[in-house]
Scaffold this motif. Structure first.
Motif, PDB file in Angstrom:
ATOM      1  N   GLN A 238      29.915  86.886  61.374  1.00 30.82           N
ATOM      2  CA  GLN A 238      28.796  86.665  62.310  1.00 30.82           C
ATOM      3  C   GLN A 238      27.520  85.958  61.711  1.00 30.82           C
ATOM      4  O   GLN A 238      26.435  85.546  62.266  1.00 30.82           O
ATOM      5  CB  GLN A 238      28.195  87.936  63.030  1.00 30.82           C
ATOM      6  CG  GLN A 238      29.357  88.601  63.729  1.00 30.82           C
ATOM      7  CD  GLN A 238      28.911  90.116  64.150  1.00 30.82           C
ATOM      8  OE1 GLN A 238      29.241  91.159  63.776  1.00 30.82           O
ATOM      9  NE2 GLN A 238      27.957  90.027  65.275  1.00 30.82           N
ATOM     10  N   LEU A 239      27.576  85.943  60.231  1.00 33.30           N
ATOM     11  CA  LEU A 239      26.463  85.595  59.332  1.00 33.30           C
ATOM     12  C   LEU A 239      26.989  83.980  59.081  1.00 33.30           C
ATOM     13  O   LEU A 239      26.139  83.327  58.209  1.00 33.30           O
ATOM     14  CB  LEU A 239      26.185  86.214  58.367  1.00 33.30           C
ATOM     15  CG  LEU A 239      25.696  87.774  58.430  1.00 33.30           C
ATOM     16  CD1 LEU A 239      25.604  88.422  57.041  1.00 33.30           C
ATOM     17  CD2 LEU A 239      24.567  87.519  59.561  1.00 33.30           C
ATOM     18  N   LEU A 240      27.953  83.374  59.649  1.00 33.87           N
ATOM     19  CA  LEU A 240      28.295  81.884  59.325  1.00 33.87           C
ATOM     20  C   LEU A 240      27.194  81.112  60.019  1.00 33.87           C
ATOM     21  O   LEU A 240      27.082  79.778  59.473  1.00 33.87           O
ATOM     22  CB  LEU A 240      29.699  81.600  59.895  1.00 33.87           C
ATOM     23  CG  LEU A 240      30.884  82.118  58.931  1.00 33.87           C
ATOM     24  CD1 LEU A 240      32.420  82.047  59.513  1.00 33.87           C
ATOM     25  CD2 LEU A 240      30.729  81.307  57.518  1.00 33.87           C
ATOM     26  N   SER A 241      26.643  81.472  60.978  1.00 34.90           N
ATOM     27  CA  SER A 241      25.741  80.703  61.603  1.00 34.90           C
ATOM     28  C   SER A 241      24.289  81.554  61.581  1.00 34.90           C
ATOM     29  O   SER A 241      24.382  82.660  61.278  1.00 34.90           O
ATOM     30  CB  SER A 241      25.985  80.306  62.961  1.00 34.90           C
ATOM     31  OG  SER A 241      25.678  81.437  63.775  1.00 34.90           O
ATOM     32  N   ASP A 242      23.121  80.785  61.845  1.00 34.27           N
ATOM     33  CA  ASP A 242      21.782  81.433  61.957  1.00 34.27           C
ATOM     34  C   ASP A 242      21.566  82.183  63.103  1.00 34.27           C
ATOM     35  O   ASP A 242      20.549  83.136  63.364  1.00 34.27           O
ATOM     36  CB  ASP A 242      20.722  80.767  61.678  1.00 34.27           C
ATOM     37  CG  ASP A 242      20.884  79.675  60.179  1.00 34.27           C
ATOM     38  OD1 ASP A 242      21.754  80.264  59.378  1.00 34.27           O
ATOM     39  OD2 ASP A 242      20.192  78.646  60.165  1.00 34.27           O
ATOM     40  N   GLU A 243      22.496  82.178  64.054  1.00 33.08           N
ATOM     41  CA  GLU A 243      22.240  82.921  65.409  1.00 33.08           C
ATOM     42  C   GLU A 243      21.792  84.417  65.526  1.00 33.08           C
ATOM     43  O   GLU A 243      20.966  84.508  66.188  1.00 33.08           O
ATOM     44  CB  GLU A 243      23.292  82.468  66.470  1.00 33.08           C
ATOM     45  CG  GLU A 243      23.004  82.814  67.722  1.00 33.08           C
ATOM     46  CD  GLU A 243      24.185  82.756  68.909  1.00 33.08           C
ATOM     47  OE1 GLU A 243      24.284  83.379  70.035  1.00 33.08           O
ATOM     48  OE2 GLU A 243      25.013  81.917  68.322  1.00 33.08           O
TER      49      GLU A 243
END
Length: 401
Positions: A238-243
Motif C-alpha cells: 500500500q506504500l508503493l504509491s503516495d495515495e
C-alpha cells in the motif's frame, strides 16, 4: 481406533528392550524392532509398513534421517517419535517441527524414557488419525463482485482490541482489526477474505473505510475526554504509491487529530524487500507523528541492519513465540527480543496473551505492553464504548479504594 503398529529403531539392546516393554505396558502388541537402518527397512518391506517409527536421531551410526526419508518415499510409515539425548539447539529445533522427513513429528521422549511421555506421543498420533476426526473443508475465497458489494454496503467493519500496560492494567491503546460482517456467512476473519482483497487490488478501499470508522470513533471518545492511540494494519504494497499516505494526512486534518493519535503496523514478512518509495512513505508517516510497528515479529527474517535503517518505533512479538512460556527457548526468545527493542529505543508489545500463565511469564521477564484474549477480546465499535465506560469506572473505583 486400533493401536498403531510401531517400529523401534535403536542399536543399544538395553534401550531397545526398555522401549518395547513400555509399549507393551501401554497395550501395544504389534511392535517391531531393529538395530540398524537396513534391518529396519527389511522389516518394513516384509510387514507392509508401520504407523510410527521410534528412533534415536542423535545416534550417528543409524543415520536416522536418511532411513526416515527412504521409508517415507516407499510409503511405509506415517509418523516418527524421537528418543535419546539431543543437543539443546537440536532439541529446540525438532520440538518446533510439525514434520520430519515428510513424516508427522510426534515429539521427543526424554532420556529418562518416562511412560507418561510415551503415552502422550502415541495419543497425538491417535488424535491426528482418528477415523472420527473431520477435516475442515476449506471455503473458496470470495469473488471480486462479492467483495465490491461488501465494500459498497459497508460490510467491512473495524473491530477493536485493547492493549494494556501489563504491570498496572492501564490501557495503552487499541488496535483496529478488520472483520467482514457478511449477511449470510456471519462474521468473517481476515484469513477468509484478505488474500482475495489483495488479489483484486481492493486493499486501499477497505483500509480507507476502516480508517474513517476508527477516526469517527475517536471523535466520539474525544467529546467524552477520552484520548487513545489507535493502531491500524497496513500492507507494505500500500506504500508503493503516495495515495494512502496522503489520505492519512488529509484524514488527520479533517478530524483535527495529531499524527501521534495513529499507529500503523506492517507485517515483518512484508519488509524483506522494500523499495525506496515504500521507505520514503514510511518516513512520511513518522514525520506526521504516526507510530510505526513491525507486526508478527519473530515469524519473518528481518535483519538487524533493516531494523536500524527503517523508522519503526515498536516491535510486536508474534503470539506463537509466547505460547509455551514455561519452556526455556520461549523465555529466551522473549528476553532477547525485549533486549533488542530496548537497544533500538523501541517499545515491545507482546501479542497472544491467551492465559494467566503467559501473562505472568512475560511480566516476569520485564515486558511492559501486551495484548490478547486473556486481557480483552476484539469487539465491534458499539461494544467498545460501553467497555471503555466500565473500564474507566473500574479504574476510578480502584483509586478510591
Amino acid at each position: 481406533m486400533a493401536h498403531p503398529r510401531v517400529l523401534v529403531l535403536e542399536n543399544q539392546r538395553f534401550q531397545r528392550s526398555v522401549l518395547i516393554k513400555m509399549l507393551d505396558r501401554l497395550g501395544l502388541r504389534d511392535v517391531l524392532q531393529a538395530s540398524d537402518g537396513d534391518q529396519a527397512m527389511a522389516q518394513l518391506m516384509a510387514c507392509g509398513g508401520v504407523d510410527i517409527i521410534l528412533c534415536d536421531l542423535a545416534d550417528r551410526s543409524l543415520d536416522c534421517l536418511d532411513f526416515l526419508h527412504r521409508a517415507r518415499q516407499a510409503d511405509l510409515v506415517q509418523a516418527v517419535a524421537l528418543c535419546g539425548e539431543l543437543l539443546p539447539e537440536l532439541l529446540r529445533a525438532v520440538m518446533q517441527m510439525p514434520s520430519l522427513s515428510g513424516l508427522q513429528m510426534l515429539g521427543v521422549l526424554p532420556p529418562s524414557l518416562e511412560l507418561h511421555s510415551l503415552r502422550r506421543l502415541l495419543r497425538r498420533y491417535s488424535q491426528a488419525h482418528s477415523p472420527f476426526k473431520q477435516l475442515p473443508v476449506p471455503r473458496a475465497l470470495p469473488d471480486e463482485h462479492e467483495i465490491h458489494q461488501g465494500l459498497a454496503l459497508g460490510e467491512f467493519r473495524a473491530w477493536f482490541q485493547p492493549k494494556f500496560i501489563l504491570g498496572t492494567g492501564r490501557l495503552a491503546g487499541v488496535e483496529a482489526l478488520v472483520r467482514w460482517e457478511h449477511p449470510t456467512r456471519g462474521v468473517l476473519l481476515p484469513a477468509e477474505f484478505l488474500a482475495a482483497v489483495l488479489a483484486y487490488d481492493l486493499i486501499d478501499q477497505m483500509f480507507k473505510q476502516l480508517l474513517e470508522q476508527g477516526l469517527s470513533l475517536l471523535s466520539v471518545l474525544r467529546r467524552q475526554q477520552v484520548h487513545l492511540e489507535l493502531a491500524f494494519n497496513l500492507h507494505a504494497s500500500q506504500l508503493l504509491s503516495d495515495e494512502v499516505t496522503l489520505y492519512i494526512q488529509q484524514a488527520l486534518l479533517r478530524y483535527d487529530f495529531a499524527g501521534s493519535t495513529l499507529s500503523f503496523e506492517l507485517a515483518e514478512n512484508g519488509l524483506l524487500d522494500l523499495s525506496p518509495r515504500i521507505q520514503e512513505n514510511l518516513l512520511r508517516l513518522r514525520m506526521l507523528g504516526c507510530g510505526l510497528s513491525i507486526d508478527d515479529f519473530g515469524m519473518g527474517f528481518s535483519s538487524l541492519k533493516l531494523l536500524c535503517q527503517l523508522p519503526f518505533n515498536q516491535l510486536k512479538l508474534d503470539g506463537e513465540c509466547v505460547r509455551r512460556m514455561d519452556e526455556p527457548h520461549s523465555q529466551a526468545m522473549v528476553a532477547s527480543t525485549l533486549a533488542l527493542a530496548r537497544s533500538l529505543d523501541m517499545s515491545l508489545v507482546i501479542e497472544g496473551i491467551g492465559n494467566q500463565r503467559i501473562h505472568e511469564g512475560v511480566l516476569a521477564l520485564g515486558c511492559e505492553i501486551g495484548q490478547g484474549y486473556y486481557l480483552a477480546r476484539p469487539m465491534a465499535g458499539y461494544r467498545l464504548l460501553p467497555w471503555l465506560d466500565a473500564y474507566f469506572a473500574g479504574q476510578r473505583n480502584a483509586k478510591n479504594c
